[in-house]
Scaffold this motif. Structure first.
Motif, PDB file in Angstrom:
ATOM      1  N   MET A   1       0.827  -1.206   0.000  1.00 50.82           N
ATOM      2  CA  MET A   1       0.000   0.000   0.000  1.00 50.82           C
ATOM      3  C   MET A   1       0.872   1.272   0.000  1.00 50.82           C
ATOM      4  O   MET A   1       0.591   2.236  -0.694  1.00 50.82           O
ATOM      5  CB  MET A   1      -0.923   0.000   1.227  1.00 50.82           C
ATOM      6  N   ILE A   2       1.945   1.246   0.811  1.00 53.89           N
ATOM      7  CA  ILE A   2       2.833   2.405   0.866  1.00 53.89           C
ATOM      8  C   ILE A   2       3.483   2.644  -0.486  1.00 53.89           C
ATOM      9  O   ILE A   2       3.609   3.793  -0.940  1.00 53.89           O
ATOM     10  CB  ILE A   2       3.912   2.205   1.956  1.00 53.89           C
ATOM     11  N   GLN A   3       3.880   1.557  -1.167  1.00 55.98           N
ATOM     12  CA  GLN A   3       4.491   1.707  -2.491  1.00 55.98           C
ATOM     13  C   GLN A   3       3.535   2.363  -3.472  1.00 55.98           C
ATOM     14  O   GLN A   3       3.952   3.182  -4.299  1.00 55.98           O
ATOM     15  CB  GLN A   3       4.929   0.330  -3.028  1.00 55.98           C
ATOM     16  N   LEU A   4       2.258   2.017  -3.379  1.00 52.74           N
ATOM     17  CA  LEU A   4       1.262   2.614  -4.266  1.00 52.74           C
ATOM     18  C   LEU A   4       1.089   4.092  -3.976  1.00 52.74           C
ATOM     19  O   LEU A   4       1.017   4.926  -4.896  1.00 52.74           O
ATOM     20  CB  LEU A   4      -0.080   1.884  -4.106  1.00 52.74           C
ATOM     21  N   ILE A   5       1.048   4.465  -2.687  1.00 53.99           N
ATOM     22  CA  ILE A   5       0.913   5.877  -2.305  1.00 53.99           C
ATOM     23  C   ILE A   5       2.114   6.679  -2.804  1.00 53.99           C
ATOM     24  O   ILE A   5       1.968   7.779  -3.350  1.00 53.99           O
ATOM     25  CB  ILE A   5       0.778   6.007  -0.770  1.00 53.99           C
ATOM     26  N   VAL A   6       3.309   6.118  -2.636  1.00 56.95           N
ATOM     27  CA  VAL A   6       4.531   6.786  -3.088  1.00 56.95           C
ATOM     28  C   VAL A   6       4.502   7.001  -4.598  1.00 56.95           C
ATOM     29  O   VAL A   6       4.798   8.091  -5.103  1.00 56.95           O
ATOM     30  CB  VAL A   6       5.767   5.957  -2.686  1.00 56.95           C
ATOM     31  N   ALA A  37       9.648   8.587 -10.634  1.00 59.25           N
ATOM     32  CA  ALA A  37       8.310   7.989 -10.611  1.00 59.25           C
ATOM     33  C   ALA A  37       8.320   6.592 -11.222  1.00 59.25           C
ATOM     34  O   ALA A  37       7.720   5.654 -10.679  1.00 59.25           O
ATOM     35  CB  ALA A  37       7.324   8.887 -11.359  1.00 59.25           C
ATOM     36  N   VAL A  38       9.007   6.432 -12.357  1.00 65.16           N
ATOM     37  CA  VAL A  38       9.098   5.107 -12.989  1.00 65.16           C
ATOM     38  C   VAL A  38       9.826   4.133 -12.058  1.00 65.16           C
ATOM     39  O   VAL A  38       9.404   2.982 -11.869  1.00 65.16           O
ATOM     40  CB  VAL A  38       9.825   5.196 -14.347  1.00 65.16           C
ATOM     41  N   SER A  39      10.928   4.613 -11.464  1.00 64.03           N
ATOM     42  CA  SER A  39      11.709   3.767 -10.568  1.00 64.03           C
ATOM     43  C   SER A  39      10.874   3.256  -9.404  1.00 64.03           C
ATOM     44  O   SER A  39      10.866   2.053  -9.107  1.00 64.03           O
ATOM     45  CB  SER A  39      12.912   4.548 -10.039  1.00 64.03           C
ATOM     46  N   LEU A  40      10.156   4.158  -8.752  1.00 65.43           N
ATOM     47  CA  LEU A  40       9.408   3.756  -7.562  1.00 65.43           C
ATOM     48  C   LEU A  40       8.091   3.077  -7.909  1.00 65.43           C
ATOM     49  O   LEU A  40       7.515   2.383  -7.061  1.00 65.43           O
ATOM     50  CB  LEU A  40       9.188   4.965  -6.660  1.00 65.43           C
ATOM     51  N   THR A  41       7.608   3.261  -9.138  1.00 62.60           N
ATOM     52  CA  THR A  41       6.453   2.486  -9.585  1.00 62.60           C
ATOM     53  C   THR A  41       6.827   1.008  -9.691  1.00 62.60           C
ATOM     54  O   THR A  41       6.013   0.116  -9.442  1.00 62.60           O
ATOM     55  CB  THR A  41       5.944   2.998 -10.949  1.00 62.60           C
ATOM     56  N   ALA A 181      14.598  12.521   3.926  1.00 61.74           N
ATOM     57  CA  ALA A 181      15.261  11.568   3.033  1.00 61.74           C
ATOM     58  C   ALA A 181      16.608  11.126   3.604  1.00 61.74           C
ATOM     59  O   ALA A 181      16.997   9.956   3.463  1.00 61.74           O
ATOM     60  CB  ALA A 181      15.449  12.192   1.653  1.00 61.74           C
ATOM     61  N   VAL A 182      17.327  12.042   4.246  1.00 65.32           N
ATOM     62  CA  VAL A 182      18.606  11.680   4.873  1.00 65.32           C
ATOM     63  C   VAL A 182      18.375  10.664   5.991  1.00 65.32           C
ATOM     64  O   VAL A 182      19.108   9.669   6.109  1.00 65.32           O
ATOM     65  CB  VAL A 182      19.317  12.935   5.421  1.00 65.32           C
ATOM     66  N   LEU A 183      17.340  10.886   6.794  1.00 66.77           N
ATOM     67  CA  LEU A 183      17.010   9.918   7.848  1.00 66.77           C
ATOM     68  C   LEU A 183      16.595   8.575   7.250  1.00 66.77           C
ATOM     69  O   LEU A 183      16.912   7.509   7.811  1.00 66.77           O
ATOM     70  CB  LEU A 183      15.893  10.474   8.734  1.00 66.77           C
ATOM     71  N   THR A 184      15.909   8.625   6.107  1.00 67.37           N
ATOM     72  CA  THR A 184      15.549   7.388   5.402  1.00 67.37           C
ATOM     73  C   THR A 184      16.801   6.622   4.984  1.00 67.37           C
ATOM     74  O   THR A 184      16.884   5.403   5.138  1.00 67.37           O
ATOM     75  CB  THR A 184      14.698   7.709   4.158  1.00 67.37           C
ATOM     76  N   ASN A 214      10.451   7.120   4.820  1.00 67.54           N
ATOM     77  CA  ASN A 214      10.414   7.128   3.359  1.00 67.54           C
ATOM     78  C   ASN A 214       9.141   7.783   2.852  1.00 67.54           C
ATOM     79  O   ASN A 214       9.173   8.616   1.932  1.00 67.54           O
ATOM     80  CB  ASN A 214      10.515   5.695   2.830  1.00 67.54           C
ATOM     81  N   LEU A 215       8.015   7.434   3.450  1.00 73.69           N
ATOM     82  CA  LEU A 215       6.741   8.035   3.044  1.00 73.69           C
ATOM     83  C   LEU A 215       6.740   9.532   3.309  1.00 73.69           C
ATOM     84  O   LEU A 215       6.313  10.330   2.456  1.00 73.69           O
ATOM     85  CB  LEU A 215       5.584   7.357   3.790  1.00 73.69           C
ATOM     86  N   ALA A 216       7.238   9.934   4.481  1.00 74.87           N
ATOM     87  CA  ALA A 216       7.288  11.365   4.817  1.00 74.87           C
ATOM     88  C   ALA A 216       8.177  12.127   3.846  1.00 74.87           C
ATOM     89  O   ALA A 216       7.826  13.226   3.387  1.00 74.87           O
ATOM     90  CB  ALA A 216       7.790  11.541   6.252  1.00 74.87           C
ATOM     91  N   ALA A 217       9.340  11.552   3.518  1.00 72.03           N
ATOM     92  CA  ALA A 217      10.268  12.220   2.604  1.00 72.03           C
ATOM     93  C   ALA A 217       9.645  12.424   1.231  1.00 72.03           C
ATOM     94  O   ALA A 217       9.708  13.523   0.654  1.00 72.03           O
ATOM     95  CB  ALA A 217      11.556  11.406   2.482  1.00 72.03           C
TER      96      ALA A 217
END
Length: 327
Positions: A1-6, A37-41, A181-184, A214-217
């Motif tokens: 689900m998180i991957q889809l939101i991202v 976007a393609v990468s994270l899709t 993102a740095v914390l991620t 990751n989601l927050a970043a």
């Protein structure tokens, strides 16, 4: 689900950036957003399994997905740095480029030594205990961490110098997103090391932090980068409606000034029936130029205008200027 939101957030960013495509001379930020976007899709299981199946079903899709992320972050950071501080962008251009080339080369080299014979939607979870897999991830995320840390620092430092309040707010949000993102990245490094050394309790802890960070970043970066073009589009729409409402009075002023037999450079009214259709911005801009030229060459024409007319001209010029400088 998180991957889809991202993925949806990133494609939303791509859509937002496309709003200002015609006005933006440098499209690298849009291209970078598409690459990321393609990468994270490809992180979405159904998409990854389909892509990897086409490549032989041995997790070969993971490498191009991560290389796209690397290139996307590289070009995105370059675009952000050019917008915030051109001098800093120039100073970091060569190190960032060399770092990206070295990182990509090391990623390809270490990937070759990973034993991942079956397609997995949780690549690092299943194969991250291998030193080659840990090195593959550590090399990539170390570079990404350095890039986003520097980018975020410069964003926050130079945000106050941006030309509009929207851009200043957007850059501050982007800076916050870079911090997340740095914390991620740190959580990924922690997971890689914990996994390869078998510290499973630490691995679970870092994994929990990673999901949130990751989601927050991603959401912060997407929101910060999309804010200027979206608000600029909304502002331009409001300004166009106001320009349309002012057009009758501007037409009256234009006709009144031209009645003084001043050469305006065109025999017909710019918005007259039968003329070539143009958008209201173009029509009003041309009117303002010709009115101001007329008043400059024949100062007595100003006497035919009321204070209200002059105030309208000033306000409309300011609105046109806002159109041209808005994000």
């Amino acid at each position: 689900m998180i991957q889809l939101i991202v993925a949806l957030a990133l494609w939303g960013l791509v859509g937002a950036l496309m709003i200002g495509t015609r006005r933006r001379t440098d499209q690298s930020i849009l291209y970078a957003a598409v690459m990321i976007a393609v990468s994270l899709t490809l992180n979405i299981d159904a998409v990854y399994f389909a892509a990897d199946g086409l490549l032989g079903g041995r997790n070969y899709a993971d490498l191009p997905a991560n290389l796209l992320l690397l290139l996307g972050v590289y070009f995105l950071s370059r675009a952000i740095l050019r917008a915030s501080s051109p001098s800093r962008a120039d100073a970091t251009a060569r190190p960032f480029r060399i770092g990206a080339i070295i990182t990509a080369s090391l990623m390809v080299t270490t990937f070759v030594f990973i034993d991942a014979p079956t397609t997995s939607g949780t690549f690092m979870q299943d194969f991250g205990n291998q030193p080659a897999a840990a090195a593959y991830s550590l090399v990539q995320f170390t570079y990404l961490g350095i890039v986003v840390a520097l980018t975020g620092t410069i964003c926050l430092r130079f945000a106050g110098r941006m030309s509009t309040p929207t851009r200043r707010l957007g850059f501050r949000i982007v800076g916050a997103g870079c911090g997340a993102a740095v914390l991620t990245v740190l959580s990924v490094v922690g997971m890689d090391l914990a996994h390869v050394f078998g510290a499973m309790s630490l691995l679970a802890l870092f994994a929990s932090a990673y999901d949130v960070l990751n989601l927050a970043a991603i959401l912060l970066l997407c929101f910060g980068l999309s804010l200027p073009p979206i608000l600029g589009w909304v502002s331009n729409g409001i300004n166009r409606r106001k320009l349309q409402a002012a057009l009758p009075d501007l037409t009256r002023i234009w006709v009144d000034v031209s009645a003084q037999h001043i050469e305006l450079g065109d025999e017909s009214h710019p918005n007259a029936p039968g003329s070539v259709p143009r958008d209201v911005d173009t029509v009003v801009h041309r009117m303002l130029v010709e009115i101001r030229d007329a008043l400059l060459f024949n100062p007595t024409a100003r006497e035919r205008l009321t204070d209200k007319d002059l105030a309208l001209l000033t306000a409309t010029e300011a609105r046109i200027g806002a159109q041209q400088t808005s994000a």
